[in-house]
Write a protein that holds these residues in place. Structure first.
Motif, PDB file in Angstrom:
ATOM      1  N   ASN A 120      -3.989  15.690   8.936  1.00 39.88           N
ATOM      2  CA  ASN A 120      -3.501  16.441   7.778  1.00 39.88           C
ATOM      3  C   ASN A 120      -3.780  17.935   7.900  1.00 39.88           C
ATOM      4  O   ASN A 120      -3.434  18.698   7.005  1.00 39.88           O
TER       5      ASN A 120
ATOM      6  N   SER B   5       0.751  14.720   5.157  1.00 35.68           N
ATOM      7  CA  SER B   5       1.375  14.480   3.857  1.00 35.68           C
ATOM      8  C   SER B   5       2.854  14.849   3.873  1.00 35.68           C
ATOM      9  O   SER B   5       3.689  14.155   3.284  1.00 35.68           O
TER      10      SER B   5
ATOM     11  N   GLU C 107       4.820  12.143   5.726  1.00 37.49           N
ATOM     12  CA  GLU C 107       4.917  10.932   4.901  1.00 37.49           C
ATOM     13  C   GLU C 107       5.882  11.118   3.736  1.00 37.49           C
ATOM     14  O   GLU C 107       6.555  10.166   3.317  1.00 37.49           O
ATOM     15  N   THR C 108       5.988  12.342   3.225  1.00 42.74           N
ATOM     16  CA  THR C 108       6.899  12.607   2.110  1.00 42.74           C
ATOM     17  C   THR C 108       8.352  12.409   2.515  1.00 42.74           C
ATOM     18  O   THR C 108       9.168  11.930   1.726  1.00 42.74           O
TER      19      THR C 108
ATOM     20  N   THR D 120      -0.474  21.663  -1.269  1.00 44.06           N
ATOM     21  CA  THR D 120      -0.626  20.556  -2.214  1.00 44.06           C
ATOM     22  C   THR D 120      -1.970  20.575  -2.946  1.00 44.06           C
ATOM     23  O   THR D 120      -2.286  19.634  -3.675  1.00 44.06           O
TER      24      THR D 120
ATOM     25  N   GLY E  20       5.555  14.435  -5.577  1.00 44.58           N
ATOM     26  CA  GLY E  20       5.114  13.794  -4.348  1.00 44.58           C
ATOM     27  C   GLY E  20       5.695  12.404  -4.223  1.00 44.58           C
ATOM     28  O   GLY E  20       5.989  11.745  -5.227  1.00 44.58           O
TER      29      GLY E  20
ATOM     30  N   ASP F 148       3.081   9.424   0.309  1.00 42.05           N
ATOM     31  CA  ASP F 148       2.144  10.509   0.626  1.00 42.05           C
ATOM     32  C   ASP F 148       0.717   9.985   0.511  1.00 42.05           C
ATOM     33  O   ASP F 148       0.327   9.395  -0.498  1.00 42.05           O
TER      34      ASP F 148
END
Length: 366
Positions: free
Chosen positions: A79, A86, A89-90, A255, A285, A289
């Motif tokens: 990350n 993140s 993954e989004t 974030t 999000g 995430d």
């Protein structure tokens, strides 16, 4: 008179004839040699050609394997820096677009290795997301709930209300209210929803009585609230949430504010004792995430359990990610869907819920 001798002439003609014959034979041999197949390459040359063929498509094959790994284990992506994990993954469902991008060079190179390697990401993506495309809805449900980020710059609150009323939701959550628009929504929804509460940017409207209503301090201003909805089938603890926005810029996927607010929200949820709980709103999000895991490990996404497709909600003109969520605990979603676009930049989301039988609600803070 002496007769000339012809012996020398005959010999000269024979010589010239033999020379012509030799030239013709030589030309014939040359032509045959030209038409004859070339000799097979030497062994070192054949080895070089084999190695070149084996290497053809190696880069495409490596990229295909890398893509399969990203899709199957995105949690392994670090990350840092910039919350890269993140971010991946989004947008994880959109990794499918990389597959056609790899098919083209595989075809151009005519590489069996590259073509075979593409089976891996196709299989992994289909295994992980194939079920998402299926319709998982079922009949039934005690009540319909809906949520919509109405956009503080919404030029047509009345038109937006008309779209929301068409959903026939029993409970309606609104986010990104402003002092100017909140009163307009209050007036427009008054006849359909006799019970409501709003404060600053979030509000809840219901056809059923509300109790234990309060704002939640997840940020310095009000972006979350809780209320108990008293339905004929049982009590429902409803949380309306609007987490802080995120951005993608030179610093990466910013974030921090969202994640900190999410931490405070989950702390409130850990103290919740109601059997039926719904958390709905704009989370900025995706449920995939990793930052959402403190919430998703205890709550189920209605889109995952009862939806049809990915249910992307933002931006409304061409949705690419689902950031408007409905999470449930205790209650079971029987269906989930997105509503038609309004003047907002978000699509509204809705779900039909089955509640656990009525029991005493108990205290939120044991």
């Amino acid at each position: 008179m002496t007769t000339p001798s012809t012996g020398n002439s005959v010999d000269a003609r024979e010589v010239r004839g033999r020379e012509q014959t030799n030239r013709t034979a030589s030309a014939t041999r040359t032509a045959r040699a030209a038409r004859a197949p070339s000799q097979p390459p030497s062994r070192p040359l054949r080895l070089r050609l084999s190695l070149r063929s084996a290497r053809k498509g190696t880069l495409t094959a490596c990229l295909a394997v890398l893509l399969a790994l990203v899709v199957s284990v995105p949690g392994r992506i670090p990350n840092s820096p910039g919350h890269l994990g993140s971010l991946v993954e989004t947008v994880l469902p959109w990794t499918v677009l990389a597959i056609p991008a790899l098919i083209v060079p595989a075809l151009v190179r005519r590489s069996p290795l590259a073509a075979l390697s593409l089976v891996l990401p196709v299989t992994v993506w289909g295994t992980l997301f194939g079920s998402t495309l299926a319709d998982k809805s079922s009949p039934g449900g005690d009540l319909t709930i809906a949520s919509h980020n109405v956009n503080q710059e919404n030029p047509d609150p009345e038109g937006t209300v008309g779209q929301l009323l068409a959903s026939k939701a029993d409970v309606l959550a609104l986010e990104e209210l402003t002092p100017r628009t909140a009163s307009a929504y209050e007036r427009a929804l008054a006849s359909a929803y006799p019970y409501h509460y709003f404060k600053e940017t979030v509000g809840l409207w219901s056809i059923y009585p509300l109790s234990d209503v309060q704002a939640l301090p997840i940020v310095p201003w009000t972006r979350a609230m809780r209320a108990t909805v008293e339905t004929p089938e049982g009590s429902l603890a409803a949380y309306v949430v609007h987490l802080p926005s995120v951005r993608v810029n030179s610093a990466g996927f910013t974030t921090r504010a969202r994640n900190e607010a999410l931490g405070r929200l989950t702390a409130e949820l850990h103290r919740e004792s109601a059997q039926n709980v719904v958390v709905l709103g704009d989370f900025n999000g995706s449920a995939d995430d990793r930052a959402m895991r403190p919430l998703t490990r205890h709550f189920a996404s209605v889109q995952t359990t009862a939806g049809d497709g990915f249910g992307f909600t933002w931006p409304s003109r061409f949705p690419v990610v689902r950031i408007d969520q409905i999470f449930v605990k205790g209650a079971k979603a029987t269906s989930a869907w997105t509503l038609p676009a309004t003047a907002s930049d978000h699509l509204p989301v809705a779900a039909r819920l089955d509640l656990l039988p009525r029991t005493p609600l108990g205290s939120r803070h044991p």
